[in-house]
Design an enzyme around this catalytic site. Sequence first.
Site, PDB file in Angstrom:
ATOM      1  CG  HIS A 150      -1.791   1.239   1.398  1.00 55.80           C
ATOM      2  ND1 HIS A 150      -2.904   1.385   0.687  1.00 55.80           N
ATOM      3  CD2 HIS A 150      -1.625   2.339   2.022  1.00 55.80           C
ATOM      4  CE1 HIS A 150      -3.458   2.457   0.831  1.00 55.80           C
ATOM      5  NE2 HIS A 150      -2.849   3.110   1.612  1.00 55.80           N
ATOM      6  CG  ASP A 175     -11.850   3.637   5.255  1.00 59.36           C
ATOM      7  OD1 ASP A 175     -11.748   4.470   6.151  1.00 59.36           O
ATOM      8  OD2 ASP A 175     -11.659   3.638   4.126  1.00 59.36           O
ATOM      9  NE  ARG A 201     -10.753  10.588   8.835  1.00 63.04           N
ATOM     10  CZ  ARG A 201      -9.828   9.893   8.196  1.00 63.04           C
ATOM     11  NH1 ARG A 201     -10.378   8.615   7.688  1.00 63.04           N
ATOM     12  NH2 ARG A 201      -8.387  10.272   8.090  1.00 63.04           N
ATOM     13  CB  SER A 261      -8.657   5.410   7.194  1.00 64.16           C
ATOM     14  OG  SER A 261      -9.231   5.440   5.915  1.00 64.16           O
ATOM     15  CE  LYS A 280      -8.740   2.331   3.210  1.00 63.05           C
ATOM     16  NZ  LYS A 280      -9.126   3.821   2.690  1.00 63.05           N
TER      17      LYS A 280
HETATM   18  N1  URA Z   1      -5.812   7.125   2.852  1.00 68.66           N
HETATM   19  C1  URA Z   1      -7.075   6.407   3.440  1.00 68.66           C
HETATM   20  O1  URA Z   1      -7.137   5.293   2.709  1.00 68.66           O
HETATM   21  N2  URA Z   1      -7.448   6.805   4.456  1.00 68.66           N
HETATM   22  C2  URA Z   1      -7.280   7.942   5.005  1.00 68.66           C
HETATM   23  O2  URA Z   1      -7.698   8.337   6.193  1.00 68.66           O
HETATM   24  C3  URA Z   1      -6.107   8.795   4.195  1.00 68.66           C
HETATM   25  C4  URA Z   1      -5.388   8.247   3.353  1.00 68.66           C
END
Ligand code: URA
Length: 433
Positions: free
Chosen positions: A82, A161, A168, A183, A187
């Site tokens: 990621h 999320d 947010r 967050s 995932k």
């Molecule tokens: N990327 C994400 O997936 N979530 C966040 O809160 C910030 C960046």
Amino acid sequence: MHINELIEKKKHGQDLSSEEIHYWIQGYLKGDIKDYQVSALLMAIYFQGLNEKETYDLTNELLHSGDTVDLSSIQGIKVDKHSTGGVGDTTSLVLGPLVAAAGCPFAKMSGRGLGHTGGTLDKLEAIQGLSVDLSVQDFIKQVNEIGLAIAGQTANITPGDKKLYSLRDATQTVDNISLIAASILSKKIAIGSDALILDVKVGDGAFMKTKEEAEKLSTALVKLGKAFNRNVMALITSMEEPLGQAVGNLIEVQEAIRVLMGQGPQDLEDLCLNLGAKVLVLAKKFDQEDQALEALKETIKNGQALAKFNEMIKAQGAQIDAQGLLDQDLSPLLGQVTAQEDGYLASLHALTIGEAARRLGAGRLSMEDVIDPGAGIYLVKKIGQKVTKGETILELYGKDSSEIQEIIQDIQAGITYSKDPVQAPTLILHEVR
Ligand code: URA
Ligand code: CA
């Protein structure tokens, strides 16, 4: 329990229990708890923070707010990667085939680009016929058969999320380390890879603007990953200028192919080889990083990495192969940014270049915007290189020339020159385990 009690507690810096965090996320998803109440709670969290346990509980709630993907039917140690998002970050398109060619299954569910950061899915969709919408069964089948798949997140992964992130985004509460960590990790944990490498970008083109912030986020992510029993590490890497020479979709696919052929830009190749070597050791495929590095370099030399790329895109429906993609034309060349002085390039504002690529059609401001796959930017020169006045620094490709003069001016404003030689930025800054 009432949401107002939670807001009151957090306002005064008190900790929320697991039950309270469960109540909050469940109530919010059901619609019993409203946006305005969660907005207030998020702002209280922004100022008071979440401790490690609260961050774990929030991640756990988000993770279980939807489906999880069980990859245990894939043989071998599955790896995932990621990136926290940058400009021209072509890495996944290179890393996947590299790691798979070296014998480790690479199973990545990816996202779309928004704002100045590109998304791997949009890049893949620049490939004619290719689909990123794989069912979980097809995703697993493909990784089992060829060792590699990069697909979109199926609809119901971490809906909590998605909903929380939109709020947010609308309430200036994205930039809190605990919220970001929960967050991202929710995932990633929802998709069950064994080893996970995180590329935490730092610099003006990234979420994290300073090394201190990047360090904090990396530490939070790694701790959280370990708490969920994942083999995880983070690499903090520079995003002061775009990665490689291409920013866009088709143009980045072409760049990835060149790296896989051993003809790509050095910085992108170095980063991919480094991430790859570390994740192969993390996955226990190799004991030593230098062995892993040699194995990865060998897959470039012997053509196996490129072959893996071709296998992947074919499995996902592409009607074209790597050579066909290299031969494909970009959108028209609309303009060029030229050097205003003789000297060495001292800075190229990554954020401005990312924004420029978006304005050329390579990205989107809102999820409804349609991308021009052929739009993008080619960096003829990068930081540290010598230029003479009038020489081309960047080429701009797109279909709509109405804003081109402003785009050129904005990029110009972010470029500085030096009479003295300038070092290219150090790409790999630190690792966190
Ligand atoms: N990327 C994400 O997936 N979530 C966040 O809160 C910030 C960046
Ligand atoms: Ca690039």
